[in-house]
Design an enzyme around this catalytic site. Sequence first.
Site, PDB file in Angstrom:
ATOM      1  N   MET A 180       0.842  -1.194   0.000  1.00  0.00           N
ATOM      2  CA  MET A 180       0.000   0.000   0.000  1.00  0.00           C
ATOM      3  C   MET A 180       0.883   1.251   0.000  1.00  0.00           C
ATOM      4  O   MET A 180       1.991   1.245   0.535  1.00  0.00           O
ATOM      5  CB  MET A 180      -0.901   0.029   1.242  1.00  0.00           C
ATOM      6  CG  MET A 180      -1.753  -1.215   1.442  1.00  0.00           C
ATOM      7  SD  MET A 180      -2.698  -1.658  -0.014  1.00  0.00           S
ATOM      8  CE  MET A 180      -3.834  -0.290  -0.098  1.00  0.00           C
TER       9      MET A 180
ATOM     10  N   TYR B  16      -0.918   4.609   6.311  1.00  0.00           N
ATOM     11  CA  TYR B  16      -1.684   5.237   7.390  1.00  0.00           C
ATOM     12  C   TYR B  16      -2.278   6.576   6.913  1.00  0.00           C
ATOM     13  O   TYR B  16      -3.374   6.970   7.318  1.00  0.00           O
ATOM     14  CB  TYR B  16      -0.809   5.485   8.624  1.00  0.00           C
ATOM     15  CG  TYR B  16      -0.415   4.245   9.402  1.00  0.00           C
ATOM     16  CD1 TYR B  16      -0.618   2.975   8.893  1.00  0.00           C
ATOM     17  CD2 TYR B  16       0.160   4.354  10.670  1.00  0.00           C
ATOM     18  CE1 TYR B  16      -0.236   1.849   9.609  1.00  0.00           C
ATOM     19  CE2 TYR B  16       0.539   3.234  11.394  1.00  0.00           C
ATOM     20  CZ  TYR B  16       0.344   1.984  10.858  1.00  0.00           C
ATOM     21  OH  TYR B  16       0.712   0.885  11.575  1.00  0.00           O
TER      22      TYR B  16
ATOM     23  N   ASP C 278       0.433  -3.757   5.749  1.00  0.00           N
ATOM     24  CA  ASP C 278       0.022  -3.160   4.472  1.00  0.00           C
ATOM     25  C   ASP C 278       0.671  -3.801   3.246  1.00  0.00           C
ATOM     26  O   ASP C 278       0.776  -3.174   2.208  1.00  0.00           O
ATOM     27  CB  ASP C 278       0.332  -1.656   4.475  1.00  0.00           C
ATOM     28  CG  ASP C 278       1.799  -1.374   4.204  1.00  0.00           C
ATOM     29  OD1 ASP C 278       2.638  -2.198   4.593  1.00  0.00           O
ATOM     30  OD2 ASP C 278       2.092  -0.343   3.576  1.00  0.00           O
ATOM     31  N   GLU C 279       1.114  -5.035   3.362  1.00  0.00           N
ATOM     32  CA  GLU C 279       1.718  -5.656   2.170  1.00  0.00           C
ATOM     33  C   GLU C 279       1.408  -7.144   2.117  1.00  0.00           C
ATOM     34  O   GLU C 279       1.290  -7.809   3.153  1.00  0.00           O
ATOM     35  CB  GLU C 279       3.234  -5.431   2.141  1.00  0.00           C
ATOM     36  CG  GLU C 279       3.927  -6.034   3.323  1.00  0.00           C
ATOM     37  CD  GLU C 279       5.447  -5.898   3.299  1.00  0.00           C
ATOM     38  OE1 GLU C 279       6.043  -5.860   2.220  1.00  0.00           O
ATOM     39  OE2 GLU C 279       6.009  -5.862   4.397  1.00  0.00           O
TER      40      GLU C 279
HETATM   41  N1  DCP Z   1       4.875   2.271   9.991  1.00  0.00           N
HETATM   42  C1  DCP Z   1       5.123   2.629  11.309  1.00  0.00           C
HETATM   43  N2  DCP Z   1       6.407   2.778  11.738  1.00  0.00           N
HETATM   44  C2  DCP Z   1       7.434   2.596  10.903  1.00  0.00           C
HETATM   45  C3  DCP Z   1       7.192   2.194   9.570  1.00  0.00           C
HETATM   46  C4  DCP Z   1       5.893   2.065   9.142  1.00  0.00           C
HETATM   47  O1  DCP Z   1       4.183   2.804  12.089  1.00  0.00           O
HETATM   48  N3  DCP Z   1       8.675   2.772  11.315  1.00  0.00           N
HETATM   49  C5  DCP Z   1       3.467   2.158   9.534  1.00  0.00           C
HETATM   50  C6  DCP Z   1       3.012   3.432   8.870  1.00  0.00           C
HETATM   51  C7  DCP Z   1       3.000   3.122   7.422  1.00  0.00           C
HETATM   52  C8  DCP Z   1       2.744   1.656   7.391  1.00  0.00           C
HETATM   53  O2  DCP Z   1       3.343   1.126   8.561  1.00  0.00           O
HETATM   54  O3  DCP Z   1       1.981   3.845   6.716  1.00  0.00           O
HETATM   55  C9  DCP Z   1       3.329   0.979   6.175  1.00  0.00           C
HETATM   56  O4  DCP Z   1       4.733   1.189   6.149  1.00  0.00           O
HETATM   57  P1  DCP Z   1       5.546   1.300   4.803  1.00  0.00           P
HETATM   58  O5  DCP Z   1       6.985   1.106   5.132  1.00  0.00           O
HETATM   59  O6  DCP Z   1       4.957   0.418   3.769  1.00  0.00           O
HETATM   60  O7  DCP Z   1       5.411   2.807   4.362  1.00  0.00           O
HETATM   61  P2  DCP Z   1       4.165   3.602   3.805  1.00  0.00           P
HETATM   62  O8  DCP Z   1       3.058   2.696   3.376  1.00  0.00           O
HETATM   63  O9  DCP Z   1       3.793   4.654   4.781  1.00  0.00           O
HETATM   64  O10 DCP Z   1       4.777   4.340   2.552  1.00  0.00           O
HETATM   65  P3  DCP Z   1       5.252   3.719   1.177  1.00  0.00           P
HETATM   66  O11 DCP Z   1       4.298   4.257   0.160  1.00  0.00           O
HETATM   67  O12 DCP Z   1       6.629   4.280   0.992  1.00  0.00           O
HETATM   68  O13 DCP Z   1       5.240   2.233   1.266  1.00  0.00           O
END
Ligand code: DCP
Length: 644
Positions: A19, A23, A120-121
């Site tokens: 995704m 969040y 999310d994956e």
């Molecule tokens: N997350 C978190 N703390 C972290 C990393 C991630 O709480 N150190 C949470 C928030 C993210 C979600 O997990 O939205 C998914 O992490 P991802 O690494 O997949 O990053 P994002 O989905 O936010 O962004 P991207 O589009 O780069 O995958």
Amino acid sequence: MPIARPEPQNARVIAHVDMDCFYVQVEQRKNPELRGLPTAVVQYNSWKGGGLIAVGYEARKFGVKRSMRGDEAKRICPNIQLIQVPVARGKADLNLYRNAGSEVVSILATKGRCERASIDEVYLDLTDAAEMMLSETPPEVLDKIDEEVLKSHVLGLHVEGNGREEKVREWLHRSDADHQDKLLACGAIIVAQLRMKVLYETKFTCSGGIAHNKMLAKLASAMHKPAQQTVVPSSSVKDLLASLPVKKMKQLGGKLGSSLQTDLGANTVGDLLQFSKEKLQEHYGVNTGTWLWNISRGISGDAVVDRLLPKSHGCGKTFPGPQALKTFSSVENWVNQLCDELSERIQSDLDQNRRIAHTLTLHARAFKENDMEPQRKFPSKSCPLRYGTAKIQEDAVKLFDSGLCDFLGSQHIGWGITSLSIAASKISDLPQGTCSILKFLEGKIPSSASSSGAGEFHKESLPLSSTDDVQSTGCTVMDQEVKQKALASEVASNDIDIKFQAKPLKRIGSLVEKTKDVGKSSILKFFQSSNSSFHAMNQACERFSRDQASSSSFPECEEHSDLEQIDEQVGFSEGHVDIDGHHNQTRNGYMWGINMENIDPSVLDELPMEIQREIREWFHPPKRANTSRKGSSIVHYFSPVKKG
Ligand code: DCP
């Protein structure tokens, strides 16, 4: 430790779907006014504006990064909308995001085997769907190809200017492509369809990688974000890995990756190609050496595991700087809060998914004042998990005590805790029949008891209803592929202490004795009478056969140096030892330390024939027994409708 697995002979089509700024998207769906605005989600802790945990793509354009705090993000992007994660029990409550992730998973899982790898994956094995498409409607005969497919990035396809979509169309239409590439073309079409369905039904965008294995698919999904997809034909693998920094490769982010750089001078994965398999094995052992040799060639045989639910539940809290916890009572207070949440989640997993967690682990980060051994880490501690909030709290506090003792050693100095987390792991399915028998027993308990004691019994005794040991079922919860994000901490232990299970069953016995008709029941007497039989049946119900049972009142602790290491142990529990210390043989009459011949047949004779048959099958499974088949007679017989 990575595991070297050869690729299967037949080409697979594997997709990794991740995704985008997850969040943030969830918050934007909740509050559509945020759409299009630079947005980030910040931690509960509001120090310096809170740590950013998710950054939307509009904010990324201003240079906002996840490592920043809210105040800094505001400085470089004054219009940024900072949304605090939902809060419960004084800490972040991620249920909103977990549930949103589940919505997506249920859509993605419709096209093939689906492994939920984090909040999310997911990985998808689309081989069958792609083969079917290739035999029925191969891309080369398609007149119209959806725009989303044409927007794919195909690695190795040299495109200049605006001609990408045409080039991709040609690539998809090639009739002279080899079978592997044709399968990938089908995979690209399927993934684009799935991504559109996700967008349509959930309003979330996601990005995808399509390749012949998980490793390459995961690398690819991150290459073009947001809302895009990338295909990795075999012919492009060499170039992809040639420039990939070793530290970017999964499993190479830590010491192993550093050693490759310093000891071998390998800075990219491709640099490893110059080393023979023998040389790599000499340096890193046979398994890791082989794995390194494989990955430098893009070889990875890891299977997509059928798992839509998380393989563990975890919750934690950090206490940075002056917030560090420095007294037992403050630690206990937070441990209790975390346990409260964990208990609620494992209970709901049990209720909704019929899954049971076997191991409780506590992890902490700590410091000592005037530390003489600053390298010493607070050791992670595990013990068998007992259901019921109070019991989890009690055990977690003991785990903390034990960890702190080890951490401090002989030094009597001040200490502080900067993070605490607890996790429930080793989750397995509850066998249908077992649960039904417990429900049956519960149903025999008079209503006055069930309103008070039975409720408690139910909670406490549920862990008894565990399923097979992981190895014998090939249970999927033990797969290695889970990102250490918010979804869960990955922890494991092999110890399950049978003493924790004895009490609830005894309680069933005493409650049951109060009823007239059930008092006569020999199957119930069987549960409470013979000690060895009790243990055996207990295990038959639970299949909690594990290493050793301890008789002390303190949960047997396991020590782990860090969570990563714990994760590596998952799925490799060796031969099991029953409560008497004998090695169990799986799936035979002695599996739970009991021989069917030792059971008085009248014990079972009271039950209807189909139930008797099912119980006997536990002990003498037919050659191709399917213990989890649908429509189990036990389930039907004791279904809630009949209970009343
Ligand atoms: N997350 C978190 N703390 C972290 C990393 C991630 O709480 N150190 C949470 C928030 C993210 C979600 O997990 O939205 C998914 O992490 P991802 O690494 O997949 O990053 P994002 O989905 O936010 O962004 P991207 O589009 O780069 O995958």
